[in-house]
Design a protein around this motif. Structure first.
Motif, short mmCIF file in Angstrom:
data_model
loop_
_atom_site.label_atom_id
_atom_site.label_comp_id
_atom_site.label_asym_id
_atom_site.label_seq_id
_atom_site.Cartn_x
_atom_site.Cartn_y
_atom_site.Cartn_z
N SER A 13 37.55 35.49 42.95
CA SER A 13 36.81 36.16 41.88
C SER A 13 35.46 36.67 42.38
O SER A 13 35.04 37.78 42.04
CB SER A 13 36.60 35.20 40.70
N THR A 72 32.08 43.40 35.45
CA THR A 72 32.37 42.16 36.17
C THR A 72 31.80 40.91 35.51
O THR A 72 31.99 39.82 36.03
CB THR A 72 31.85 42.25 37.62
N LEU A 123 34.04 37.84 35.23
CA LEU A 123 34.37 37.14 36.47
C LEU A 123 33.47 35.94 36.73
O LEU A 123 33.85 35.02 37.45
CB LEU A 123 34.31 38.09 37.66
N CYS A 166 41.65 38.18 34.53
CA CYS A 166 40.70 39.03 35.27
C CYS A 166 41.33 39.54 36.56
O CYS A 166 41.21 40.72 36.90
CB CYS A 166 39.42 38.25 35.59
N TRP A 172 42.07 43.53 37.41
CA TRP A 172 41.51 44.26 38.55
C TRP A 172 42.58 44.70 39.53
O TRP A 172 42.48 45.77 40.12
CB TRP A 172 40.40 43.45 39.23
N GLN A 202 37.56 40.54 29.22
CA GLN A 202 37.60 41.51 30.30
C GLN A 202 37.80 42.92 29.76
O GLN A 202 37.15 43.87 30.21
CB GLN A 202 38.71 41.16 31.30
#
Length: 154
Positions: free
Chosen positions: A11, A37, A40, A61, A65, A139
């Motif tokens: 992460s 972010t 994260l 997360c 991504w 997120q």
């Protein structure tokens, strides 16, 4: 390295790579990437503290991504236009870092199952589901907020 720290490190690698993208993008997109972010930080802190919720907080997360990086790679290869734009070499390199970290964190590493898949936790299913749903919502919300004109242009 413990499973919790491996998930936290994956992460953190994504977070740092996206900060690099924010620093080199034109116009500078530093604030945008910082907002994107923010979620994260939860698996990073939980993971380095050895909390078993780190796994469940990281999963949405990491999946998010990885999906974004795949969309960028498909665009760069000319196969799909899910994501568009101009990507500098540094940004392309960071997509590889983010994608690799996401894969490692998710447990799909080539050498076998990675940290997140091997790590068995005693977290109750309802707690794990709540963490996954909550982090997925967080997120998505962070990404949506990062697209607001005030944030996207800074």
């Amino acid at each position: 390295m413990t499973h919790a720290k491996a998930v936290a490190t994956a992460s953190l690698a994504i977070l740092v790579a996206l900060y690099v993208v924010g620093a080199v993008s034109v116009p500078p997109g530093s604030l945008r990437h910082e907002v994107q972010t923010l979620p994260l930080w939860i698996p990073i802190v939980l993971g380095y503290r050895g909390n078993p919720l780190a796994k469940w907080a990281a999963l949405p997360c990491l999946l998010f991504w990885l999906a974004i990086m795949i969309a960028i790679w498909l665009f760069l290869l000319g196969w799909a236009r899910i994501v568009t734009g101009h990507f500098f070499p540094t940004e392309v390199a960071m997509t590889i870092v983010v994608g690799g970290a996401a894969v490692a964190g998710l447990g799909a590493a080539v050498a076998g199952l990675g940290a997140s898949a091997r790590w068995r936790t005693r977290t109750r299913p309802a707690t794990a589901a709540a963490a996954i749903i909550g982090m997925a919502a967080l997120q998505l919300l962070a990404f949506r907020l990062s697209l607001l004109p005030y944030i996207a242009r800074r």
